[in-house]
Design an enzyme around this catalytic site. Structure first.
Site, short mmCIF file in Angstrom:
data_model
loop_
_atom_site.label_atom_id
_atom_site.label_comp_id
_atom_site.label_asym_id
_atom_site.label_seq_id
_atom_site.Cartn_x
_atom_site.Cartn_y
_atom_site.Cartn_z
N GLU A 114 0.82 -1.13 0.02
CA GLU A 114 0.14 -0.23 0.00
C GLU A 114 0.72 1.20 -0.03
O GLU A 114 2.09 1.25 0.32
CB GLU A 114 -0.81 0.18 1.22
CG GLU A 114 -1.63 1.15 1.45
CD GLU A 114 -2.68 1.24 0.39
OE1 GLU A 114 -2.27 1.45 -0.80
OE2 GLU A 114 -4.21 1.17 0.59
N ASP A 115 0.35 2.28 -0.60
CA ASP A 115 1.05 3.71 -0.56
C ASP A 115 1.27 4.28 0.74
O ASP A 115 2.05 4.65 1.33
CB ASP A 115 0.49 4.48 -1.58
CG ASP A 115 -0.96 4.73 -1.60
OD1 ASP A 115 -1.80 4.14 -0.76
OD2 ASP A 115 -1.37 5.63 -2.57
N ASP A 118 -4.04 5.62 6.30
CA ASP A 118 -4.42 6.86 6.89
C ASP A 118 -5.62 6.61 8.01
O ASP A 118 -5.15 6.32 8.97
CB ASP A 118 -5.10 7.67 5.70
CG ASP A 118 -5.78 8.94 5.94
OD1 ASP A 118 -4.94 9.88 6.48
OD2 ASP A 118 -6.93 9.48 5.70
N PHE A 167 -1.16 16.27 3.79
CA PHE A 167 -1.66 15.69 2.42
C PHE A 167 -0.46 15.61 1.41
O PHE A 167 -0.09 16.66 1.16
CB PHE A 167 -2.94 16.29 1.56
CG PHE A 167 -3.33 15.70 0.86
CD1 PHE A 167 -4.50 14.34 1.20
CD2 PHE A 167 -3.19 15.54 -0.50
CE1 PHE A 167 -4.89 13.61 0.17
CE2 PHE A 167 -3.67 14.79 -1.66
CZ PHE A 167 -4.48 13.59 -1.03
N ARG A 180 1.05 11.70 -9.52
CA ARG A 180 1.42 10.33 -9.21
C ARG A 180 2.92 9.95 -9.69
O ARG A 180 3.56 9.40 -9.34
CB ARG A 180 0.69 9.32 -9.71
CG ARG A 180 -1.01 9.17 -9.30
CD ARG A 180 -1.49 7.89 -9.77
NE ARG A 180 -3.03 7.93 -9.41
CZ ARG A 180 -3.70 7.55 -8.56
NH1 ARG A 180 -2.83 7.17 -7.42
NH2 ARG A 180 -4.73 7.66 -8.38
#
Ligand code: IMP
Ligand code: MG
Length: 195
Positions: A114-115, A118, A167, A180
């Site tokens: 996963e990136d 959160d 963010f 991206r």
């Protein structure tokens, strides 16, 4: 080190102007991904199962590509895509948009790639889902982790960097499908998502 000046020289002008600063440079990421690969190899060295890297689209693709190149063990790869739905981030549920289509799940040690974590909802859901489907084992690796944002109790097995509640974009992560392709992790100017 990536400086804002270097970024502004190398990127399309409109993109550079949207990034407030580089949080994690390309070099720092490369070094950390190598360390993660050694930790992962060590963890699975006595397992006789197939190691399946399961990337979560789309944010994980850059991390996935780098991690698989660094691993000195045989791996297979697959992808799933999920989305959150429901009212807001705290009560949203997870919907599977692209499922894992293989009939050998029971023979696989699944490592979800996963990136960023959160709230923790995506990964806690996926870990349970893949265990229910009978995977030999299910673990998680995330490049980034924002533990201050958790709404469910979840910790990854492997983590690249812990970051504050910014963010961030780049290295696969997007805002509105943009940024991206940036090679580093950058903090987006808040006025871009506040407007
Ligand atoms: P969770 O289920 O709340 O843990 O959601 C994790 C997902 O939210 C990630 O896979 C990203 O798609 C998205 N996300 C969370 N924080 C960020 C961020 O700072 N930048 C870009 N995407 C983010
Ligand atoms: Mg994502």
């Amino acid at each position: 080190m990536d400086t804002v000046e270097k970024v502004q020289r190398e990127l399309p002008r409109t993109t550079a102007l949207d990034i407030e600063r580089v949080l994690i440079s390309e070099e720092q990421i490369a070094e950390r991904v190598g360390e993660l690969a050694r930790e992962i190899e060590d963890c699975y060295k006595t397992s006789g199962k197939k190691l399946l890297l399961l990337g979560i689209l789309k944010g994980s693709v850059v991390f996935m590509a780098e991690l698989m190149k660094q691993l000195r063990v045989h791996v297979e790869i697959d992808f799933m895509q999920v989305s959150s739905y429901g009212s807001g981030t705290t009560s949203g549920n997870i919907k599977i948009l692209l499922d894992l289509a293989r009939d050998d799940i029971k023979e696989c040690d699944i490592l979800i790639v996963e990136d960023i974590i959160d709230s923790g909802k995506t990964l806690s859901y996926l870990v349970e889902y893949l265990k229910l489907r009978g995977a030999a084992s299910v673990r998680t690796v995330t490049l980034l982790d924002k533990p201050s944002r958790r709404t469910v109790d979840f910790s990854p097995d492997f983590r690249g960097f812990e970051i504050p509640d910014y963010f961030v974009v780049g290295y696969g992560l997007d805002f509105d499908e943009k940024y991206r392709a940036l090679p580093f992790i950058g903090v987006l100017k808040p006025e871009l998502y506040e407007k």
